[in-house]
Design a protein around this motif. Structure first.
Motif, PDB file in Angstrom:
ATOM      1  N   GLU A 148      -8.268  14.052 -15.555  1.00  0.00           N
ATOM      2  CA  GLU A 148      -7.114  14.516 -14.780  1.00  0.00           C
ATOM      3  C   GLU A 148      -7.494  15.612 -13.784  1.00  0.00           C
ATOM      4  O   GLU A 148      -6.967  15.664 -12.674  1.00  0.00           O
ATOM      5  CB  GLU A 148      -6.010  14.984 -15.724  1.00  0.00           C
ATOM      6  N   LYS A 149      -8.436  16.464 -14.186  1.00  0.00           N
ATOM      7  CA  LYS A 149      -8.924  17.494 -13.248  1.00  0.00           C
ATOM      8  C   LYS A 149      -9.537  16.831 -12.017  1.00  0.00           C
ATOM      9  O   LYS A 149      -9.285  17.228 -10.880  1.00  0.00           O
ATOM     10  CB  LYS A 149      -9.978  18.383 -13.930  1.00  0.00           C
ATOM     11  N   MET A 150     -10.366  15.799 -12.270  1.00  0.00           N
ATOM     12  CA  MET A 150     -10.988  15.081 -11.149  1.00  0.00           C
ATOM     13  C   MET A 150      -9.910  14.458 -10.255  1.00  0.00           C
ATOM     14  O   MET A 150      -9.988  14.526  -9.030  1.00  0.00           O
ATOM     15  CB  MET A 150     -11.929  13.982 -11.671  1.00  0.00           C
ATOM     16  N   PHE A 151      -8.911  13.853 -10.903  1.00  0.00           N
ATOM     17  CA  PHE A 151      -7.835  13.199 -10.171  1.00  0.00           C
ATOM     18  C   PHE A 151      -7.053  14.204  -9.315  1.00  0.00           C
ATOM     19  O   PHE A 151      -6.850  14.000  -8.116  1.00  0.00           O
ATOM     20  CB  PHE A 151      -6.912  12.465 -11.155  1.00  0.00           C
ATOM     21  N   VAL A 152      -6.661  15.304  -9.939  1.00  0.00           N
ATOM     22  CA  VAL A 152      -5.841  16.315  -9.242  1.00  0.00           C
ATOM     23  C   VAL A 152      -6.592  16.867  -8.018  1.00  0.00           C
ATOM     24  O   VAL A 152      -6.022  17.041  -6.946  1.00  0.00           O
ATOM     25  CB  VAL A 152      -5.438  17.445 -10.220  1.00  0.00           C
ATOM     26  N   TRP A 178       0.833  -1.215   0.000  1.00  0.00           N
ATOM     27  CA  TRP A 178       0.000   0.000   0.000  1.00  0.00           C
ATOM     28  C   TRP A 178       0.861   1.256   0.000  1.00  0.00           C
ATOM     29  O   TRP A 178       0.578   2.206  -0.718  1.00  0.00           O
ATOM     30  CB  TRP A 178      -0.930   0.006   1.219  1.00  0.00           C
ATOM     31  N   GLU A 179       1.906   1.238   0.814  1.00  0.00           N
ATOM     32  CA  GLU A 179       2.783   2.429   0.875  1.00  0.00           C
ATOM     33  C   GLU A 179       3.458   2.685  -0.463  1.00  0.00           C
ATOM     34  O   GLU A 179       3.554   3.820  -0.924  1.00  0.00           O
ATOM     35  CB  GLU A 179       3.836   2.246   1.978  1.00  0.00           C
ATOM     36  N   LYS A 180       3.889   1.605  -1.091  1.00  0.00           N
ATOM     37  CA  LYS A 180       4.552   1.723  -2.403  1.00  0.00           C
ATOM     38  C   LYS A 180       3.576   2.310  -3.427  1.00  0.00           C
ATOM     39  O   LYS A 180       3.915   3.224  -4.184  1.00  0.00           O
ATOM     40  CB  LYS A 180       5.017   0.326  -2.833  1.00  0.00           C
ATOM     41  N   ARG A 181       2.374   1.811  -3.405  1.00  0.00           N
ATOM     42  CA  ARG A 181       1.349   2.262  -4.357  1.00  0.00           C
ATOM     43  C   ARG A 181       0.998   3.732  -4.118  1.00  0.00           C
ATOM     44  O   ARG A 181       0.816   4.505  -5.058  1.00  0.00           O
ATOM     45  CB  ARG A 181       0.111   1.395  -4.157  1.00  0.00           C
ATOM     46  N   LEU A 182       0.904   4.076  -2.847  1.00  0.00           N
ATOM     47  CA  LEU A 182       0.566   5.441  -2.461  1.00  0.00           C
ATOM     48  C   LEU A 182       1.659   6.418  -2.883  1.00  0.00           C
ATOM     49  O   LEU A 182       1.384   7.476  -3.446  1.00  0.00           O
ATOM     50  CB  LEU A 182       0.366   5.490  -0.938  1.00  0.00           C
ATOM     51  N   ASP A 183       2.907   6.035  -2.641  1.00  0.00           N
ATOM     52  CA  ASP A 183       4.048   6.890  -3.020  1.00  0.00           C
ATOM     53  C   ASP A 183       4.091   7.120  -4.528  1.00  0.00           C
ATOM     54  O   ASP A 183       4.302   8.236  -4.996  1.00  0.00           O
ATOM     55  CB  ASP A 183       5.383   6.257  -2.569  1.00  0.00           C
ATOM     56  N   GLN A 184       3.873   6.035  -5.281  1.00  0.00           N
ATOM     57  CA  GLN A 184       3.902   6.149  -6.744  1.00  0.00           C
ATOM     58  C   GLN A 184       2.824   7.112  -7.231  1.00  0.00           C
ATOM     59  O   GLN A 184       3.080   7.977  -8.067  1.00  0.00           O
ATOM     60  CB  GLN A 184       3.674   4.767  -7.392  1.00  0.00           C
ATOM     61  N   LEU A 185       1.619   6.957  -6.685  1.00  0.00           N
ATOM     62  CA  LEU A 185       0.514   7.794  -7.142  1.00  0.00           C
ATOM     63  C   LEU A 185       0.698   9.242  -6.686  1.00  0.00           C
ATOM     64  O   LEU A 185       0.370  10.180  -7.420  1.00  0.00           O
ATOM     65  CB  LEU A 185      -0.831   7.234  -6.645  1.00  0.00           C
ATOM     66  N   GLU A 186       1.262   9.414  -5.504  1.00  0.00           N
ATOM     67  CA  GLU A 186       1.496  10.774  -5.013  1.00  0.00           C
ATOM     68  C   GLU A 186       2.528  11.499  -5.887  1.00  0.00           C
ATOM     69  O   GLU A 186       2.351  12.669  -6.233  1.00  0.00           O
ATOM     70  CB  GLU A 186       1.975  10.757  -3.555  1.00  0.00           C
ATOM     71  N   ASN A 187       3.585  10.800  -6.272  1.00  0.00           N
ATOM     72  CA  ASN A 187       4.598  11.403  -7.164  1.00  0.00           C
ATOM     73  C   ASN A 187       3.983  11.758  -8.513  1.00  0.00           C
ATOM     74  O   ASN A 187       4.252  12.808  -9.088  1.00  0.00           O
ATOM     75  CB  ASN A 187       5.785  10.446  -7.367  1.00  0.00           C
ATOM     76  N   PHE A 188       3.151  10.865  -8.998  1.00  0.00           N
ATOM     77  CA  PHE A 188       2.476  11.091 -10.274  1.00  0.00           C
ATOM     78  C   PHE A 188       1.564  12.322 -10.176  1.00  0.00           C
ATOM     79  O   PHE A 188       1.524  13.165 -11.069  1.00  0.00           O
ATOM     80  CB  PHE A 188       1.672   9.833 -10.619  1.00  0.00           C
ATOM     81  N   TRP A 189       0.842  12.393  -9.069  1.00  0.00           N
ATOM     82  CA  TRP A 189      -0.076  13.524  -8.823  1.00  0.00           C
ATOM     83  C   TRP A 189       0.693  14.849  -8.788  1.00  0.00           C
ATOM     84  O   TRP A 189       0.269  15.829  -9.385  1.00  0.00           O
ATOM     85  CB  TRP A 189      -0.801  13.281  -7.502  1.00  0.00           C
ATOM     86  N   ARG A 190       1.850  14.862  -8.102  1.00  0.00           N
ATOM     87  CA  ARG A 190       2.661  16.087  -8.039  1.00  0.00           C
ATOM     88  C   ARG A 190       3.071  16.548  -9.434  1.00  0.00           C
ATOM     89  O   ARG A 190       3.080  17.733  -9.736  1.00  0.00           O
ATOM     90  CB  ARG A 190       3.918  15.862  -7.190  1.00  0.00           C
ATOM     91  N   GLY A 191       3.386  15.576 -10.288  1.00  0.00           N
ATOM     92  CA  GLY A 191       3.727  15.900 -11.680  1.00  0.00           C
ATOM     93  C   GLY A 191       2.543  16.491 -12.422  1.00  0.00           C
ATOM     94  O   GLY A 191       2.677  17.463 -13.182  1.00  0.00           O
ATOM     95  N   LYS A 192       1.372  15.918 -12.183  1.00  0.00           N
ATOM     96  CA  LYS A 192       0.165  16.365 -12.890  1.00  0.00           C
ATOM     97  C   LYS A 192      -0.239  17.793 -12.483  1.00  0.00           C
ATOM     98  O   LYS A 192      -0.775  18.539 -13.292  1.00  0.00           O
ATOM     99  CB  LYS A 192      -1.017  15.428 -12.606  1.00  0.00           C
ATOM    100  N   ILE A 193      -0.018  18.141 -11.218  1.00  0.00           N
ATOM    101  CA  ILE A 193      -0.383  19.484 -10.755  1.00  0.00           C
ATOM    102  C   ILE A 193       0.328  20.542 -11.600  1.00  0.00           C
ATOM    103  O   ILE A 193      -0.217  21.602 -11.902  1.00  0.00           O
ATOM    104  CB  ILE A 193      -0.005  19.681  -9.259  1.00  0.00           C
TER     105      ILE A 193
END
Length: 346
Positions: free
Chosen positions: A164-168, A140-155
Motif C-alpha cells: 500500500e505504501k508503494m501504491f500510495v 479507461w476513465e471509469k477505471r481511473l476514477d475508481q482507482l483514484e477514489n480508492f487511492w484517496r481513501g488509502k491516503i
C-alpha cells in the motif's frame, strides 16, 4: 501431467450426466483439466466471469472462425440440453473440444495474428456483449476514477502494508500516464481517418505468447473480445517487454514487422497501439489483483509491484523507442510526441 483422484470421480459423473460423454481419465495440462475421447482432446474451462449472452456470442464467433478454416480453434461443446455450460459447486464451466492436434508451431506470431485478425474482421453479424471497439476512453476513465477514489481513501488510512505504501506513493505518476494515454487516444480519433483495417475484429482480453496454448496449440474463444486489432498488438508488446526482456530486445519489433507485412497497419492503428502502451494497464491490474488476492498471492503481487516501479524509467525508454522506431521504419508516419517523455529522454 497428473491424474485427478476422488474429485475427478464426481466430475466424470457430472460430465456423463450433462453431456452424455463417458470420460475414462481426467488429467491436468497447464491450468486446465483435460480428457481424451477417440482422437480428440477436451478442456474443462471455468467461465463464471462470462454471462450466458456473451458466451453465446463467443460460441458464434468460434463457429465462424472454424468455417473460415482458421487452424486450432477450440469449439464449445453443447450439453444434451443444448446449453453452453454446466455448473459444479456454484462454478460455471464450459467444455472445449480442441481441433485435431497440429504439430505446427507458431513460428511467426505476428504473421499468424494478422491472418487471424483478417478473418475475424469479416464476421458479418452484430456483436454487442463482447464489443469493446470505440469504448477504450470510457472504460479507461471509469477505471481511473475508481482507482483514484480508492487511492484517496488509502491516503487517509493507517497503518499501510508495504504494498500500500508503494501504491500510495506511485499512483500520482501513473495517474498522469493514464491521463496522457486518454488524451492521446482522443487526439488520434480526432486527427486520423480510420481505414478498412481499423474495423473491429476478434481480439483477446490480453494477448501473449501462451494465449494460443502452445502445449496443445489451442485458440480458445473464452478470452475473446471484439475490438480493434491494435489491442492484441499492444498487449503482446507489453507482455514481451515485462515478461521476456531478452526476447523483446531480439524480436519485439520483428513481431510488428511480420504483422505489418501481412496486413499493413494504418496511421490510425500505429497511434492506437501507442495510446494503449501509454495506458499503464500492467500497473492497474497489479493493484486491482492485490486487493482481490488471497494471502499467498499478495506476496507475489508485492514483488510484481516493486518490479513495475523499478522499471518505470525503462518503460519510458521503451515508449520513446517505439516512437522513434516507427518514424525510422515507415518514413510516412510521425507519431505526435508526448512532451514530457521526449524531454526526459534528452
Amino acid at each position: 501431467m497428473r491424474t485427478i483422484s476422488l474429485e475427478g470421480k464426481t466430475l466424470k459423473k457430472t460430465i456423463h450426466d450433462v453431456y452424455g460423454i463417458k470420460v475414462k481419465e481426467l488429467t491436468k495440462e497447464g491450468q486446465f483439466e483435460t480428457f481424451q475421447l477417440h482422437q480428440s482432446r477436451f478442456l474443462i474451462v471455468p467461465a463464471s466471469h462470462i454471462d450466458e449472452d456473451e458466451l453465446y456470442e463467443l460460441y458464434q464467433l468460434s463457429q465462424y472462425m472454424i468455417e473460415k478454416r482458421e487452424p486450432n480453434i477450440a469449439s464449445i461443446v453443447l450439453t444434451k440440453e443444448n446449453h453452453l455450460f454446466f455448473e459444479k459447486d456454484k462454478i460455471k464451466y464450459v467444455i472445449l473440444k480442441c481441433s485435431p492436434y497440429n504439430q505446427a508451431r507458431l513460428t511467426q506470431l505476428g504473421r499468424d495474428l494478422a491472418r487471424f485478425h483478417l478473418k475475424g474482421r469479416t464476421y458479418p453479424y452484430q456483436v454487442s456483449k463482447t464489443q469493446r471497439i470505440g469504448q477504450w476512453k470510457l472504460l479507461w476513465e471509469k477505471r481511473l476514477d475508481q482507482l483514484e477514489n480508492f487511492w484517496r481513501g488509502k491516503i487517509q488510512s493507517q497503518p499501510l502494508t508495504s504494498f500500500e505504501k508503494m501504491f500510495v506513493e506511485s499512483f500520482p505518476y501513473y495517474l498522469g500516464l493514464a491521463e496522457n494515454a486518454i488524451q492521446y487516444l482522443v487526439d488520434t480519433e480526432l486527427d486520423e481517418e480510420p481505414q478498412p483495417i481499423d474495423s473491429a475484429t476478434i481480439c483477446h482480453h490480453r494477448f501473449h505468447s501462451n494465449t494460443w496454448n502452445d502445449v496443445m496449440c489451442v485458440k480458445s474463444p473464452i478470452d475473446w473480445v471484439f475490438d480493434h486489432s491494435s489491442r492484441d498488438i499492444a498487449e503482446y508488446m507489453r507482455y514481451l517487454y515485462f515478461e521476456k526482456q531478452e526476447e523483446f530486445k531480439l524480436s519485439g519489433y520483428k513481431f510488428l514487422d511480420d504483422y505489418d507485412r501481412t496486413s499493413p497497419l494504418s496511421s490510425f492503428s500505429w497511434r492506437l497501439i501507442y495510446s494503449r502502451l501509454l495506458f499503464p494497464i500492467h500497473y492497474f491490474e497489479c493493484v486491482e489483483s492485490y486487493y482481490l488476492a488471497g494471502d499467498d498471492m499478495k506476496l507475489v503481487l508485492e514483488d510484481r509491484m516493486e518490479e513495475i516501479l523499478k522499471s518505470s524509467g525503462h518503460y519510458e525508454s521503451f515508449l520513446r523507442s517505439y516512437s522513434s522506431m516507427l518514424s525510422m521504419r515507415t518514413k510516412r508516419i510521425q507519431l505526435p510526441a508526448v512532451d514530457w517523455l521526449v524531454n526526459i529522454g534528452h
